[in-house]
Design a protein around this motif. Structure first.
Motif, PDB file in Angstrom:
ATOM      1  N   LYS A 134       0.852  -1.191   0.000  1.00 42.42           N
ATOM      2  CA  LYS A 134       0.000   0.000   0.000  1.00 42.42           C
ATOM      3  C   LYS A 134       0.885   1.238   0.000  1.00 42.42           C
ATOM      4  CE  LYS A 134      -0.671   0.429   5.006  1.00 42.42           C
ATOM      5  NZ  LYS A 134      -1.657   0.514   6.086  1.00 42.42           N
ATOM      6  N   VAL A 135       0.288   2.326  -0.421  1.00 40.93           N
ATOM      7  CA  VAL A 135       0.983   3.604  -0.451  1.00 40.93           C
ATOM      8  C   VAL A 135       0.100   4.654   0.193  1.00 40.93           C
ATOM      9  CG1 VAL A 135       0.217   4.118  -2.816  1.00 40.93           C
ATOM     10  CG2 VAL A 135       2.225   5.271  -1.906  1.00 40.93           C
ATOM     11  N   GLU A 136       0.725   5.465   1.050  1.00 39.91           N
ATOM     12  CA  GLU A 136       0.021   6.543   1.739  1.00 39.91           C
ATOM     13  C   GLU A 136       0.584   7.891   1.314  1.00 39.91           C
ATOM     14  OE1 GLU A 136       0.456   6.013   5.958  1.00 39.91           O
ATOM     15  OE2 GLU A 136      -0.806   4.232   6.004  1.00 39.91           O
ATOM     16  N   VAL A 137      -0.304   8.860   1.249  1.00 38.79           N
ATOM     17  CA  VAL A 137       0.064  10.255   1.016  1.00 38.79           C
ATOM     18  C   VAL A 137      -0.655  11.068   2.084  1.00 38.79           C
ATOM     19  CG1 VAL A 137      -0.038  12.209  -0.577  1.00 38.79           C
ATOM     20  CG2 VAL A 137       0.374   9.906  -1.462  1.00 38.79           C
ATOM     21  N   ASP A 138       0.085  11.854   2.836  1.00 33.46           N
ATOM     22  CA  ASP A 138      -0.481  12.663   3.922  1.00 33.46           C
ATOM     23  C   ASP A 138      -1.288  11.812   4.904  1.00 33.46           C
ATOM     24  OD1 ASP A 138       0.638  15.019   2.864  1.00 33.46           O
ATOM     25  OD2 ASP A 138      -1.109  15.346   1.569  1.00 33.46           O
ATOM     26  N   GLY A 139      -0.793  10.601   5.191  1.00 33.93           N
ATOM     27  CA  GLY A 139      -1.432   9.728   6.166  1.00 33.93           C
ATOM     28  C   GLY A 139      -2.664   8.984   5.670  1.00 33.93           C
ATOM     29  N   LYS A 140      -2.998   9.141   4.379  1.00 36.20           N
ATOM     30  CA  LYS A 140      -4.171   8.468   3.820  1.00 36.20           C
ATOM     31  C   LYS A 140      -3.734   7.453   2.766  1.00 36.20           C
ATOM     32  CE  LYS A 140      -7.073  12.506   4.495  1.00 36.20           C
ATOM     33  NZ  LYS A 140      -7.754  13.617   3.878  1.00 36.20           N
ATOM     34  N   VAL A 141      -4.327   6.261   2.807  1.00 34.27           N
ATOM     35  CA  VAL A 141      -4.028   5.225   1.815  1.00 34.27           C
ATOM     36  C   VAL A 141      -4.627   5.660   0.479  1.00 34.27           C
ATOM     37  CG1 VAL A 141      -4.379   2.825   1.153  1.00 34.27           C
ATOM     38  CG2 VAL A 141      -3.955   3.400   3.550  1.00 34.27           C
ATOM     39  N   VAL A 142      -3.778   5.752  -0.548  1.00 37.84           N
ATOM     40  CA  VAL A 142      -4.248   6.150  -1.877  1.00 37.84           C
ATOM     41  C   VAL A 142      -4.245   4.977  -2.847  1.00 37.84           C
ATOM     42  CG1 VAL A 142      -3.601   8.567  -1.582  1.00 37.84           C
ATOM     43  CG2 VAL A 142      -1.966   6.983  -2.598  1.00 37.84           C
ATOM     44  N   GLY A 143      -3.533   3.915  -2.508  1.00 41.54           N
ATOM     45  CA  GLY A 143      -3.498   2.716  -3.337  1.00 41.54           C
ATOM     46  C   GLY A 143      -3.125   1.521  -2.478  1.00 41.54           C
ATOM     47  N   GLU A 144      -3.820   0.407  -2.673  1.00 44.82           N
ATOM     48  CA  GLU A 144      -3.552  -0.777  -1.872  1.00 44.82           C
ATOM     49  C   GLU A 144      -3.914  -2.022  -2.666  1.00 44.82           C
ATOM     50  OE1 GLU A 144      -4.369  -2.347   2.676  1.00 44.82           O
ATOM     51  OE2 GLU A 144      -5.647  -0.768   1.858  1.00 44.82           O
TER      52      GLU A 144
ATOM     53  N   ILE B 295       0.623   8.600  -6.109  1.00 43.58           N
ATOM     54  CA  ILE B 295       0.363   9.906  -6.717  1.00 43.58           C
ATOM     55  C   ILE B 295       1.685  10.445  -7.241  1.00 43.58           C
ATOM     56  CG2 ILE B 295      -0.391  12.277  -6.307  1.00 43.58           C
ATOM     57  CD1 ILE B 295      -2.287  11.184  -4.163  1.00 43.58           C
ATOM     58  N   PHE B 296       1.723  10.751  -8.523  1.00 41.42           N
ATOM     59  CA  PHE B 296       2.949  11.211  -9.170  1.00 41.42           C
ATOM     60  C   PHE B 296       3.536  12.411  -8.434  1.00 41.42           C
ATOM     61  CE2 PHE B 296       5.477  13.547 -12.222  1.00 41.42           C
ATOM     62  CZ  PHE B 296       6.229  12.530 -12.809  1.00 41.42           C
ATOM     63  N   ALA B 297       4.817  12.336  -8.135  1.00 37.86           N
ATOM     64  CA  ALA B 297       5.610  13.404  -7.515  1.00 37.86           C
ATOM     65  C   ALA B 297       5.219  13.731  -6.075  1.00 37.86           C
ATOM     66  CB  ALA B 297       5.583  14.668  -8.375  1.00 37.86           C
ATOM     67  N   ALA B 298       4.364  12.921  -5.472  1.00 33.60           N
ATOM     68  CA  ALA B 298       3.991  13.163  -4.073  1.00 33.60           C
ATOM     69  C   ALA B 298       5.031  12.557  -3.143  1.00 33.60           C
ATOM     70  CB  ALA B 298       2.620  12.555  -3.790  1.00 33.60           C
ATOM     71  N   ASP B 299       5.033  13.015  -1.904  1.00 35.58           N
ATOM     72  CA  ASP B 299       5.841  12.396  -0.856  1.00 35.58           C
ATOM     73  C   ASP B 299       5.017  11.219  -0.349  1.00 35.58           C
ATOM     74  OD1 ASP B 299       7.573  11.730   1.179  1.00 35.58           O
ATOM     75  OD2 ASP B 299       6.975  13.388   2.477  1.00 35.58           O
ATOM     76  N   MET B 300       5.477  10.010  -0.680  1.00 35.49           N
ATOM     77  CA  MET B 300       4.690   8.808  -0.390  1.00 35.49           C
ATOM     78  C   MET B 300       5.394   7.923   0.633  1.00 35.49           C
ATOM     79  SD  MET B 300       3.464   7.830  -4.271  1.00 35.49           S
ATOM     80  CE  MET B 300       4.948   8.353  -5.135  1.00 35.49           C
ATOM     81  N   LYS B 301       4.600   7.216   1.383  1.00 37.05           N
ATOM     82  CA  LYS B 301       5.084   6.179   2.288  1.00 37.05           C
ATOM     83  C   LYS B 301       4.587   4.864   1.706  1.00 37.05           C
ATOM     84  CE  LYS B 301       6.496   9.427   4.988  1.00 37.05           C
ATOM     85  NZ  LYS B 301       7.369  10.266   4.197  1.00 37.05           N
ATOM     86  N   VAL B 302       5.526   3.970   1.385  1.00 39.08           N
ATOM     87  CA  VAL B 302       5.185   2.720   0.720  1.00 39.08           C
ATOM     88  C   VAL B 302       5.431   1.558   1.673  1.00 39.08           C
ATOM     89  CG1 VAL B 302       5.599   1.261  -1.300  1.00 39.08           C
ATOM     90  CG2 VAL B 302       5.867   3.752  -1.481  1.00 39.08           C
ATOM     91  N   TYR B 303       4.417   0.720   1.820  1.00 44.31           N
ATOM     92  CA  TYR B 303       4.493  -0.457   2.680  1.00 44.31           C
ATOM     93  C   TYR B 303       4.443  -1.684   1.781  1.00 44.31           C
ATOM     94  CZ  TYR B 303       3.318   2.995   6.192  1.00 44.31           C
ATOM     95  OH  TYR B 303       3.318   4.117   6.997  1.00 44.31           O
ATOM     96  N   ILE B 304       5.495  -2.489   1.844  1.00 43.58           N
ATOM     97  CA  ILE B 304       5.618  -3.637   0.952  1.00 43.58           C
ATOM     98  C   ILE B 304       5.851  -4.894   1.777  1.00 43.58           C
ATOM     99  CG2 ILE B 304       6.963  -4.650  -0.934  1.00 43.58           C
ATOM    100  CD1 ILE B 304       7.853  -1.703  -1.593  1.00 43.58           C
ATOM    101  N   LEU B 305       4.968  -5.870   1.616  1.00 42.76           N
ATOM    102  CA  LEU B 305       5.182  -7.177   2.212  1.00 42.76           C
ATOM    103  C   LEU B 305       5.663  -8.083   1.079  1.00 42.76           C
ATOM    104  CD1 LEU B 305       5.134  -9.071   4.604  1.00 42.76           C
ATOM    105  CD2 LEU B 305       2.694  -9.445   4.193  1.00 42.76           C
ATOM    106  N   ASN B 306       6.992  -8.045   0.868  1.00 38.43           N
ATOM    107  CA  ASN B 306       7.622  -8.780  -0.220  1.00 38.43           C
ATOM    108  C   ASN B 306       7.489 -10.270   0.032  1.00 38.43           C
ATOM    109  OD1 ASN B 306       9.487  -9.784  -2.207  1.00 38.43           O
ATOM    110  ND2 ASN B 306      10.528  -7.810  -2.168  1.00 38.43           N
ATOM    111  N   ASP B 307       7.153 -11.024  -0.998  1.00 37.94           N
ATOM    112  CA  ASP B 307       6.946 -12.468  -0.902  1.00 37.94           C
ATOM    113  C   ASP B 307       8.159 -13.188  -1.470  1.00 37.94           C
ATOM    114  OD1 ASP B 307       5.852 -14.994  -0.684  1.00 37.94           O
ATOM    115  OD2 ASP B 307       4.550 -14.770  -2.433  1.00 37.94           O
TER     116      ASP B 307
END
Length: 148
Positions: free
Chosen positions: A12-22, A124-136
């Motif tokens: 998932k990816v968050e922008v400003d503390g909100k999940v924008v894609g999961e 979101i293009f060019a946003a400051d994003m927090k990305v959470y990855i559960l790599n398999d």
């Protein structure tokens, strides 16, 4: 065009503390657009990624299925730093990264094309994003469209 493709159980990816894609099981794709990239690079990269057999179908763990085969999802996140050059000094140079207006159009075209094959979520293009990855695995590949 450079893609870091990771097989994930979820991402998932968050922008400003909100999940924008999961997504659940599928692929996390970090995408960097390099100067000179064209729609041809997009087509080559999308074709390779959606057909890449990196999911297992048996207990032996043999990678024999693609993200399409498992009805997986993809999460596409723009990452211009993939075009960075660290050969000189200690500060990366980003002179190889495409200009933002052109890069955004190619990023959006990549999303449009990959969406024709698999369910796709994005950051979101060019946003400051927090990305959470559960790599398999972990299973990770770096794919350069110029090498295809």
């Amino acid at each position: 065009m450079i893609a870091v493709v990771q097989r994930v159980l979820s991402s998932k990816v968050e922008v400003d503390g909100k999940v924008v894609g999961e997504i659940g099981k599928g692929l996390n794709i970090l995408l960097g657009v390099v100067k000179g990239d064209t729609e041809e690079d997009i087509h080559k990269l999308v074709n390779k990624i959606v057909n890449l057999r990196i999911f297992s179908k048996d207990k032996e763990g043999k990678m024999d299925l693609s993200v399409k085969d498992i009805n997986g999802q993809v999460l596409v996140i723009s990452q211009f730093t993939l075009a960075g050059n660290i050969k000189k000094g200690r500060r990366p140079s980003f002179e190889n990264a495409e200009k933002p207006d052109i890069a955004k159009k190619l990023y959006e075209k990549f999303i449009e094309e990959i969406s024709k094959h698999v369910e796709t979520k994005t950051g979101i293009f060019a946003a400051d994003m927090k990305v959470y990855i559960l790599n398999d695995g972990p299973v990770t590949f770096i794919i350069n469209s110029k090498d295809l």
